[in-house]
Design a protein around this motif. Structure first.
Motif, PDB file in Angstrom:
ATOM      1  N   ASP A 151       0.447  -1.289   0.210  1.00  0.00           N
ATOM      2  CA  ASP A 151       0.137  -0.342  -0.259  1.00  0.00           C
ATOM      3  C   ASP A 151       1.218   1.269  -0.260  1.00  0.00           C
ATOM      4  N   LYS A 152       2.122   0.902  -0.060  1.00  0.00           N
ATOM      5  CA  LYS A 152       3.434   2.333  -0.228  1.00  0.00           C
ATOM      6  C   LYS A 152       3.214   3.159  -1.313  1.00  0.00           C
ATOM      7  N   ALA A 153       3.923   3.931  -1.363  1.00  0.00           N
ATOM      8  CA  ALA A 153       3.537   4.661  -2.698  1.00  0.00           C
ATOM      9  C   ALA A 153       4.029   4.032  -4.281  1.00  0.00           C
ATOM     10  N   PRO A 154       3.429   4.634  -5.038  1.00  0.00           N
ATOM     11  CA  PRO A 154       4.190   3.111  -6.497  1.00  0.00           C
ATOM     12  C   PRO A 154       5.520   4.194  -6.660  1.00  0.00           C
ATOM     13  N   ALA A 155       6.217   2.810  -6.682  1.00  0.00           N
ATOM     14  CA  ALA A 155       7.652   3.643  -7.749  1.00  0.00           C
ATOM     15  C   ALA A 155       7.213   4.484  -8.775  1.00  0.00           C
ATOM     16  N   PRO A 156       8.813   5.326  -8.778  1.00  0.00           N
ATOM     17  CA  PRO A 156       8.317   5.920 -10.351  1.00  0.00           C
ATOM     18  C   PRO A 156       8.838   5.406 -11.162  1.00  0.00           C
ATOM     19  N   VAL A 157       8.351   5.168 -12.352  1.00  0.00           N
ATOM     20  CA  VAL A 157       7.841   4.434 -13.341  1.00  0.00           C
ATOM     21  C   VAL A 157       9.865   4.619 -14.123  1.00  0.00           C
ATOM     22  N   LYS A 158      10.425   3.860 -14.225  1.00  0.00           N
ATOM     23  CA  LYS A 158      11.489   4.547 -15.268  1.00  0.00           C
ATOM     24  C   LYS A 158      10.821   4.369 -16.946  1.00  0.00           C
ATOM     25  N   LYS A 159      11.776   5.557 -17.435  1.00  0.00           N
ATOM     26  CA  LYS A 159      12.325   6.093 -18.750  1.00  0.00           C
ATOM     27  C   LYS A 159      12.551   4.673 -19.679  1.00  0.00           C
ATOM     28  N   ILE A 169      15.400 -21.386 -12.266  1.00  0.00           N
ATOM     29  CA  ILE A 169      14.644 -20.921 -13.450  1.00  0.00           C
ATOM     30  C   ILE A 169      13.740 -19.972 -12.987  1.00  0.00           C
ATOM     31  N   GLN A 170      13.887 -19.391 -11.237  1.00  0.00           N
ATOM     32  CA  GLN A 170      13.258 -18.446 -11.494  1.00  0.00           C
ATOM     33  C   GLN A 170      12.981 -17.019 -10.574  1.00  0.00           C
ATOM     34  N   GLU A 171      12.493 -16.281 -11.151  1.00  0.00           N
ATOM     35  CA  GLU A 171      12.692 -14.296 -11.031  1.00  0.00           C
ATOM     36  C   GLU A 171      11.438 -14.185  -9.829  1.00  0.00           C
ATOM     37  N   ASP A 172      11.879 -13.535  -8.819  1.00  0.00           N
ATOM     38  CA  ASP A 172      10.598 -13.115  -7.832  1.00  0.00           C
ATOM     39  C   ASP A 172      10.156 -11.779  -8.416  1.00  0.00           C
ATOM     40  N   LEU A 173       9.748 -11.959  -8.404  1.00  0.00           N
ATOM     41  CA  LEU A 173       8.490 -10.349  -9.480  1.00  0.00           C
ATOM     42  C   LEU A 173       8.112  -9.352  -8.874  1.00  0.00           C
ATOM     43  N   THR A 174       8.559  -9.102  -7.649  1.00  0.00           N
ATOM     44  CA  THR A 174       7.794  -8.248  -7.232  1.00  0.00           C
ATOM     45  C   THR A 174       8.408  -7.261  -7.861  1.00  0.00           C
ATOM     46  N   GLN A 175       9.663  -7.024  -7.869  1.00  0.00           N
ATOM     47  CA  GLN A 175      10.538  -5.550  -8.070  1.00  0.00           C
ATOM     48  C   GLN A 175       9.652  -5.198  -8.804  1.00  0.00           C
ATOM     49  N   ILE A 176      10.125  -5.671  -9.993  1.00  0.00           N
ATOM     50  CA  ILE A 176       9.674  -5.716 -11.570  1.00  0.00           C
ATOM     51  C   ILE A 176       7.821  -4.974 -11.805  1.00  0.00           C
ATOM     52  N   ILE A 177       7.227  -5.463 -10.757  1.00  0.00           N
ATOM     53  CA  ILE A 177       6.004  -5.581 -10.729  1.00  0.00           C
ATOM     54  C   ILE A 177       5.823  -3.651 -10.374  1.00  0.00           C
ATOM     55  N   LYS A 178       6.508  -3.462  -8.800  1.00  0.00           N
ATOM     56  CA  LYS A 178       6.355  -2.326  -8.859  1.00  0.00           C
ATOM     57  C   LYS A 178       7.162  -1.248  -9.753  1.00  0.00           C
ATOM     58  N   GLU A 179       8.420  -1.464 -10.138  1.00  0.00           N
ATOM     59  CA  GLU A 179       8.982  -0.490 -10.496  1.00  0.00           C
ATOM     60  C   GLU A 179       7.576  -0.040 -11.953  1.00  0.00           C
ATOM     61  N   ASN A 180       7.053  -0.886 -12.092  1.00  0.00           N
ATOM     62  CA  ASN A 180       6.398  -0.552 -13.764  1.00  0.00           C
ATOM     63  C   ASN A 180       5.019  -0.207 -13.510  1.00  0.00           C
ATOM     64  N   ASN A 181       4.860  -0.305 -11.729  1.00  0.00           N
ATOM     65  CA  ASN A 181       3.505   0.095 -11.519  1.00  0.00           C
ATOM     66  C   ASN A 181       2.117  -0.566 -12.254  1.00  0.00           C
ATOM     67  N   TYR A 182       2.873  -2.364 -11.930  1.00  0.00           N
ATOM     68  CA  TYR A 182       1.906  -3.106 -12.999  1.00  0.00           C
ATOM     69  C   TYR A 182       0.402  -3.475 -11.930  1.00  0.00           C
ATOM     70  N   ASP A 183      -0.599  -3.056 -12.796  1.00  0.00           N
ATOM     71  CA  ASP A 183      -1.811  -3.668 -11.704  1.00  0.00           C
ATOM     72  C   ASP A 183      -2.459  -5.038 -11.534  1.00  0.00           C
ATOM     73  N   LEU A 184      -1.974  -5.810 -10.877  1.00  0.00           N
ATOM     74  CA  LEU A 184      -1.861  -7.374 -10.363  1.00  0.00           C
ATOM     75  C   LEU A 184      -3.783  -7.682 -10.779  1.00  0.00           C
ATOM     76  N   GLY A 185      -4.072  -6.294 -10.018  1.00  0.00           N
ATOM     77  CA  GLY A 185      -6.046  -6.528 -10.082  1.00  0.00           C
ATOM     78  C   GLY A 185      -6.482  -6.514 -10.660  1.00  0.00           C
ATOM     79  N   ARG A 186      -5.652  -7.117 -11.803  1.00  0.00           N
ATOM     80  CA  ARG A 186      -6.989  -7.623 -13.330  1.00  0.00           C
ATOM     81  C   ARG A 186      -6.925  -8.835 -13.308  1.00  0.00           C
ATOM     82  N   PHE A 187      -6.375  -9.530 -12.740  1.00  0.00           N
ATOM     83  CA  PHE A 187      -5.853 -10.330 -12.588  1.00  0.00           C
ATOM     84  C   PHE A 187      -7.365 -11.317 -12.224  1.00  0.00           C
ATOM     85  N   GLN A 188      -8.237 -12.905 -11.950  1.00  0.00           N
ATOM     86  CA  GLN A 188      -8.364 -13.688 -10.559  1.00  0.00           C
ATOM     87  C   GLN A 188      -7.735 -13.929 -10.161  1.00  0.00           C
TER      88      GLN A 188
END
Length: 440
Positions: free
Chosen positions: A35-43, A122-141
């Motif tokens: 719930d923290k403020a979203p990270a700025p989107v990278k150029k 061969i897995q990557e924790d996607l938490t950081q890249i999701i935050k960096e892109n302000n990606y909305d996972l609320g669209r998913f089931q």
């Protein structure tokens, strides 16, 4: 006794099968976003870049790859080129690609096999890249995201789902009409379907008609969330009263005189689609084979997947195809853009129109399912959405092997005329031995 070939646990875990599961969690756990403020989107970097995308041919045809991956990415990001790497268990297995330092940037897998990819690293924790892109996972089931976490036994997301299997009871109207038996209805139990099968299993003009093919015994067991292996003790646990109930139920279906041919997976689909001697088939998304023969035969329909009386409305555990990002990828930002393009509304709606289950929660993806498939006109399409996934249980890296062997268990029961108690004991002994030999 059942004899199995010894292999490494990592290779065993990578057999791509139908998967499953759903679990609960807080909003933060479900989305990977706090719930923290979203990270700025990278150029955005628009320098030309190639993203290697690993997928099995059984997951998408070349035409589908072009339509759902390559073309949409090229349209949205002209500077990104997607190079397809076709995965398999021989030349392009994850293990061989790792050794050759040639692992694709994105790797598609099934929710059941996540533990194997976890062990291979061969897995990557996607938490950081999701935050960096302000990606909305609320669209998913959300239950699908929870399923991925439950299967992987992590509280963070390692993959983006893009396709959800559905279950249905397919039925051949010609056979029902021939024997003047009423068509199956939505909401039927396994026991009601079995009674129908008794009326439809007949020899007629030299043709043996089978009333019902239930597919793998694993599927009804997953409706009751029955684990195959204890994730703590690594012991096979196909020995409970509930497992006995499921095995005896499926045995009773095959014990109908004339219905004793065990045909899970492709043999059952072929018998329904090509031979047309099975009245009812409980199965997954079989629209591809049915589309292939639509001009010669289309007199079939759907009913909702059979349920247990004590679990009305509960289908099998969620069977999800998802995209993993490689930890070794040097183009993660571009890879994430490819992944999110495939789960854009436009692509997901196009997939739904052509009979692919969407992972997004907006009801339009159900309402417009099959819209572009003329052979589905007039059919009970909404039946496939009348069950919801069963709750999850955590699998192990041996889940795929256990799935295979419990499917074969019913063949052994029928071939050797075994009682269920003896079959469960033999199965557990053999599976425990296999795990002991192959666990690292």
């Amino acid at each position: 006794m059942m004899k199995w070939k010894r292999t490494s646990s990592a290779l065993v875990s990578l057999v791509m099968l139908s998967g499953l599961l759903a679990a609960c969690g807080s909003n933060e756990a479900a989305t990977g976003i706090s719930d923290k403020a979203p990270a700025p989107v990278k150029k955005e970097n628009t320098d030309p870049v190639t993203v290697k995308f690993g997928i099995r041919p059984s997951y998408m045809t070349d035409t589908e790859i072009q339509r759902y991956i390559i073309d949409p990415v090229k349209k949205k990001y002209p500077y990104i080129t997607v190079e397809i790497i076709k995965l398999d268990d021989k030349n392009n297995s994850f293990e061989k690609l790792l050794v050759a330092d040639a692992l694709p940037d994105i790797n598609v897998t099934n929710s059941l096999t996540l533990q194997g990819t976890k062990l291979l690293g061969i897995q990557e924790d996607l938490t950081q890249i999701i935050k960096e892109n302000n990606y909305d996972l609320g669209r998913f089931q959300q239950e699908l995201l929870n399923t991925i976490k439950a299967n992987n036994q992590t509280d963070y997301l390692v993959g983006i789902p893009y396709y959800l299997q559905f279950n249905a009871l397919y039925y051949n109207k010609d056979i029902f009409d021939k024997f003047a038996v009423p068509y199956p209805k939505d909401g039927m139990t396994w026991y009601e379907a079995t009674e129908l099968a008794k009326q439809l299993t007949r020899m007629d003009n030299g043709v043996q008609y089978r009333g019902f093919e239930p597919d793998s015994v694993y599927r009804p067991s997953s409706q009751l969330s029955l684990p195959l292996i204890d994730p703590k003790t690594y012991k096979s646990i196909v020995n409970t009263d509930q497992w006995k109930t499921v095995l005896e139920m499926v045995k009773n279906i095959y014990s109908i005189p004339g219905n004793n041919k065990v045909q899970p997976f492709s043999p059952g689909v072929n018998a329904f689609v090509k031979d047309r001697n099975i009245a009812m088939l409980a199965g997954l998304n079989n629209l591809g084979p049915l589309a292939d023969i639509k001009d010669t035969w289309n007199n079939w329909d759907f009913a909702s997947y059979p349920v247990f009386p004590e679990k009305p409305g509960i289908g099998t555990q969620a069977d999800i195809h998802l995209m993993l990002m490689s930890p070794s990828s040097k183009v993660k930002d571009a890879a994430f853009k490819v992944m999110t393009t495939i789960v854009s509304d436009d692509v997901q709606l196009d997939m739904a129109h052509r009979g692919k289950g969407s992972v997004l929660k907006d009801k339009k993806f159900q309402d417009e399912f099959g819209k572009d498939l003329d052979f589905l006109q007039g059919k009970n399409i909404q039946a496939i959405f009348k069950t919801k996934p069963a709750p999850a249980f955590p699998p192990t890296e041996f889940a795929s092997k256990a799935f295979d062997q419990v499917t074969n268990l019913m063949k052994t029961i029928m071939k050797d005329n075994l009682d269920v108690n003896t079959a469960m004991r033999q199965y557990n002994e053999e599976m425990d031995k296999f795990i002991e030999q192959n666990r690292k």
